[in-house]
Motif scaffolding. Sequence first.
Motif, mmCIF file in Angstrom:
data_model
loop_
_atom_site.group_PDB
_atom_site.id
_atom_site.type_symbol
_atom_site.label_atom_id
_atom_site.label_comp_id
_atom_site.label_asym_id
_atom_site.label_seq_id
_atom_site.Cartn_x
_atom_site.Cartn_y
_atom_site.Cartn_z
ATOM 1 N N GLY A 49 6.749 1.615 16.989
ATOM 2 C CA GLY A 49 5.801 0.601 16.813
ATOM 3 C C GLY A 49 4.982 1.279 15.652
ATOM 4 O O GLY A 49 4.706 1.349 15.042
ATOM 5 N N SER A 94 4.039 0.477 12.212
ATOM 6 C CA SER A 94 2.314 0.756 12.129
ATOM 7 C C SER A 94 2.333 1.391 10.570
ATOM 8 O O SER A 94 2.009 1.627 9.615
ATOM 9 C CB SER A 94 1.131 0.507 12.512
ATOM 10 O OG SER A 94 0.207 0.770 12.332
ATOM 11 N N SER A 95 2.623 2.818 10.824
ATOM 12 C CA SER A 95 2.670 3.625 9.653
ATOM 13 C C SER A 95 3.183 3.379 8.438
ATOM 14 O O SER A 95 2.763 3.324 6.804
ATOM 15 C CB SER A 95 3.101 5.252 9.553
ATOM 16 O OG SER A 95 3.080 6.263 8.570
ATOM 17 N N LYS A 144 3.358 0.604 7.383
ATOM 18 C CA LYS A 144 2.758 -0.729 7.119
ATOM 19 C C LYS A 144 1.787 -0.547 6.205
ATOM 20 O O LYS A 144 1.026 -1.098 5.128
ATOM 21 C CB LYS A 144 2.531 -1.704 7.793
ATOM 22 C CG LYS A 144 1.720 -3.148 7.307
ATOM 23 C CD LYS A 144 1.879 -4.158 8.617
ATOM 24 C CE LYS A 144 0.800 -5.568 8.168
ATOM 25 N NZ LYS A 144 0.812 -6.398 9.293
ATOM 26 N N THR A 145 0.595 0.536 6.395
ATOM 27 C CA THR A 145 -0.121 0.910 6.163
ATOM 28 C C THR A 145 -0.044 1.268 4.054
ATOM 29 O O THR A 145 0.133 1.427 3.622
ATOM 30 C CB THR A 145 -0.995 1.733 6.919
ATOM 31 O OG1 THR A 145 -1.505 1.182 8.224
ATOM 32 C CG2 THR A 145 -1.888 2.684 6.886
#
Length: 123
Positions: free
Chosen positions: A54, A58-59, A61-62
């Motif tokens: 996760g 998230s990293s 996507k950022t």
Amino acid sequence: GASATGSSSVYSVNAGDNVGDNGNARLIADLINQTIVSGVKPLDYYQSIVSDIGVKASSAKTSSNAQQTVVDQLEQRRQEFSGVSLDEEAANLLKFQKSYEAGAKMITVADDLLTSLLNLVGK
């Protein structure tokens, strides 16, 4: 039972008189509370894997959003330096079209005048 290396294991398979008492199922169910995977319980290990995935997702996507912002800004800068504006190009296209139509009309009028003049002189 004994393992292949000769050491005894914590669990043994039910045999003989205890057949049908679900002892093996209980032993398997008890594995959830044992530290057998990387020194932690299986459920805790699974939770750490899911958490790591996760965080990495998230990293990513950022990072992807940041890279897209950079791409958009560079595209905007490229268009600013190229000096090409779609609105300006459309206005120029209309201007040239009207000029062409006016030139064609002028040639038609001149041709009609010349035809009329030749008809008057030729009679």
